[in-house]
Design an enzyme around this catalytic site. Structure first.
Site, PDB file in Angstrom:
ATOM      1  N   TYR A   1      -8.866   2.979 -14.326  1.00 17.41           N
ATOM      2  CA  TYR A   1      -8.620   3.825 -16.053  1.00 17.41           C
ATOM      3  C   TYR A   1      -7.989   2.543 -17.460  1.00 17.41           C
ATOM      4  CZ  TYR A   1      -8.728   8.609 -14.871  1.00 17.41           C
ATOM      5  OH  TYR A   1      -9.429  10.385 -13.850  1.00 17.41           O
TER       6      TYR A   1
ATOM      7  N   GLY B   1      -9.323   3.887  -5.272  1.00 16.39           N
ATOM      8  CA  GLY B   1      -8.095   3.552  -5.984  1.00 16.39           C
ATOM      9  C   GLY B   1      -6.686   4.112  -4.763  1.00 16.39           C
TER      10      GLY B   1
ATOM     11  N   THR C   1      -3.512   2.151 -13.684  1.00 16.75           N
ATOM     12  CA  THR C   1      -3.831   0.906 -14.158  1.00 16.75           C
ATOM     13  C   THR C   1      -5.080  -0.032 -13.499  1.00 16.75           C
ATOM     14  OG1 THR C   1      -2.451  -0.260 -12.818  1.00 16.75           O
ATOM     15  CG2 THR C   1      -1.549   0.073 -14.622  1.00 16.75           C
TER      16      THR C   1
ATOM     17  N   ASP D   1       0.884  -0.948  -0.043  1.00 19.86           N
ATOM     18  CA  ASP D   1      -0.213  -0.186   0.013  1.00 19.86           C
ATOM     19  C   ASP D   1       0.999   1.510   0.143  1.00 19.86           C
ATOM     20  OD1 ASP D   1      -1.875   1.999   0.251  1.00 19.86           O
ATOM     21  OD2 ASP D   1      -2.784   1.112   2.557  1.00 19.86           O
TER      22      ASP D   1
ATOM     23  N   ASP E   1      -5.907   7.303  -4.979  1.00 22.03           N
ATOM     24  CA  ASP E   1      -6.939   8.445  -4.964  1.00 22.03           C
ATOM     25  C   ASP E   1      -7.311   8.237  -3.857  1.00 22.03           C
ATOM     26  OD1 ASP E   1      -7.013  11.442  -5.366  1.00 22.03           O
ATOM     27  OD2 ASP E   1      -8.237  10.996  -6.932  1.00 22.03           O
TER      28      ASP E   1
HETATM   29  N1  AR6 Z   1      -0.999   1.784  -3.422  1.00 20.41           N
HETATM   30  C1  AR6 Z   1      -1.259   1.629  -4.435  1.00 20.41           C
HETATM   31  N2  AR6 Z   1      -1.429   0.837  -4.947  1.00 20.41           N
HETATM   32  C2  AR6 Z   1      -2.806   0.771  -4.933  1.00 20.41           C
HETATM   33  C3  AR6 Z   1      -3.507   1.504  -4.233  1.00 20.41           C
HETATM   34  C4  AR6 Z   1      -2.648   1.771  -3.145  1.00 20.41           C
HETATM   35  N3  AR6 Z   1      -3.793   2.301  -1.949  1.00 20.41           N
HETATM   36  N4  AR6 Z   1      -4.748   1.083  -4.175  1.00 20.41           N
HETATM   37  C5  AR6 Z   1      -5.337   0.907  -5.428  1.00 20.41           C
HETATM   38  N5  AR6 Z   1      -3.711   0.891  -6.080  1.00 20.41           N
HETATM   39  P1  AR6 Z   1      -6.542   3.608  -9.700  1.00 20.41           P
HETATM   40  P2  AR6 Z   1      -6.467   4.707 -12.271  1.00 20.41           P
HETATM   41  C6  AR6 Z   1      -3.289   0.538  -7.413  1.00 20.41           C
HETATM   42  O1  AR6 Z   1      -8.100   3.653  -9.718  1.00 20.41           O
HETATM   43  O2  AR6 Z   1      -6.125   3.909 -12.557  1.00 20.41           O
HETATM   44  C7  AR6 Z   1      -9.533   6.869  -8.794  1.00 20.41           C
HETATM   45  O3  AR6 Z   1     -10.882   7.106  -8.300  1.00 20.41           O
HETATM   46  C8  AR6 Z   1      -4.412  -0.675  -9.027  1.00 20.41           C
HETATM   47  O4  AR6 Z   1      -4.021  -1.511  -7.962  1.00 20.41           O
HETATM   48  O5  AR6 Z   1      -6.729   4.117  -7.892  1.00 20.41           O
HETATM   49  O6  AR6 Z   1      -5.067   6.066 -12.575  1.00 20.41           O
HETATM   50  C9  AR6 Z   1      -9.003   8.710  -9.382  1.00 20.41           C
HETATM   51  O7  AR6 Z   1      -9.810   9.456  -8.785  1.00 20.41           O
HETATM   52  C10 AR6 Z   1      -3.448  -0.307 -10.342  1.00 20.41           C
HETATM   53  O8  AR6 Z   1      -3.179  -1.043 -10.209  1.00 20.41           O
HETATM   54  O9  AR6 Z   1      -5.688   4.528 -10.513  1.00 20.41           O
HETATM   55  C11 AR6 Z   1      -9.644   8.383 -10.721  1.00 20.41           C
HETATM   56  O10 AR6 Z   1     -10.824   9.087 -10.924  1.00 20.41           O
HETATM   57  C12 AR6 Z   1      -3.340   1.394  -9.832  1.00 20.41           C
HETATM   58  O11 AR6 Z   1      -3.187   1.698  -7.659  1.00 20.41           O
HETATM   59  C13 AR6 Z   1      -9.292   6.677 -11.102  1.00 20.41           C
HETATM   60  O12 AR6 Z   1      -9.316   6.606 -10.062  1.00 20.41           O
HETATM   61  C14 AR6 Z   1      -3.858   2.733 -10.367  1.00 20.41           C
HETATM   62  O13 AR6 Z   1      -5.246   2.272  -9.871  1.00 20.41           O
HETATM   63  C15 AR6 Z   1      -7.414   7.118 -11.678  1.00 20.41           C
HETATM   64  O14 AR6 Z   1      -7.212   5.361 -12.181  1.00 20.41           O
END
Ligand code: AR6
Length: 170
Positions: free
Chosen positions: A127, A33, A124, A11, A35
């Site tokens: 998105y 996610g 990933t 995390d 964020d």
């Molecule tokens: N620590 C590390 N990696 C993580 C964590 C964490 N705590 N949580 C998720 N991941 P995403 P995006 C991974 O969806 O695709 C949001 O709602 C996850 O498994 O967080 O760029 C934003 O507000 C994946 O591999 O970001 C935007 O609307 C990676 O982080 C949208 O999502 C990215 O997943 C952005 O989408």
């Protein structure tokens, strides 16, 4: 100065680094996610600064591929660097925009004087960017970036993401 690339599975909000990168959306006002996790654990100061950015120079939000820093609140970091990845399969799903997220985040990190920067696998999750391709773009971009950042740490949430990045470093 060479940048060392390291990998961690876990995390990102538990990491200690000068800057932690957030995979945000253009509103800068939070989401799910990474964020959601960053705002939850970092506390309300981060959102307060994001709102201030929206009220000033980012009235229309942050463009895809760009990056901007705020406080890191209660995270074990000095700054959160928010960047907006491209949505895979949409009209804006240009790989150069994903590369730009990494490059622009490192540029902002340099401006701040950050030496250690933790990145999630941008785009990933929600998105939907395919992991192997996203890992290739991330590693290639960091390897070729001109930056004073000494350590770039990719923090991958699960085993599959960790393996995809590890494969790029072998
Ligand atoms: N620590 C590390 N990696 C993580 C964590 C964490 N705590 N949580 C998720 N991941 P995403 P995006 C991974 O969806 O695709 C949001 O709602 C996850 O498994 O967080 O760029 C934003 O507000 C994946 O591999 O970001 C935007 O609307 C990676 O982080 C949208 O999502 C990215 O997943 C952005 O989408």
């Amino acid at each position: 100065m060479t940048t060392t690339i390291t990998l961690v599975q876990g995390d990102i909000t538990g990491q200690s680094a000068d800057a932690i990168v957030n995979a945000a959306n253009s509103s800068l006002l939070g989401g799910g996610g990474v964020d959601g996790a960053i705002h939850r654990r970092g506390g309300p100061d981060i959102l307060a600064e994001c709102r201030a950015l929206r009220a000033s120079q980012y009235g229309k939000g942050l463009l895809t591929g760009r990056a901007v820093a705020t406080t890191a609140g209660r995270l074990d970091a000095r700054w959160v660097i928010h960047t907006v990845g491209p949505v895979y399969g949409s009209s804006g799903s240009d790989p150069s925009l994903l590369a730009s997220c990494y490059r622009e985040s490192l540029r902002v990190a340099d401006e701040l004087g950050a030496r250690t920067v933790a990145f999630p696998a941008i785009s990933t999750g929600a998105y939907r960017w395919p992991l192997e391709d996203a890992a290739r773009i991330a590693v290639e971009t960091v390897r070729t970036a001109e930056t004073s950042v000494e350590e770039v740490r990719f923090v991958l949430f699960d085993e599959r993401a960790y393996e995809a990045f590890a494969a790029q470093l072998r």
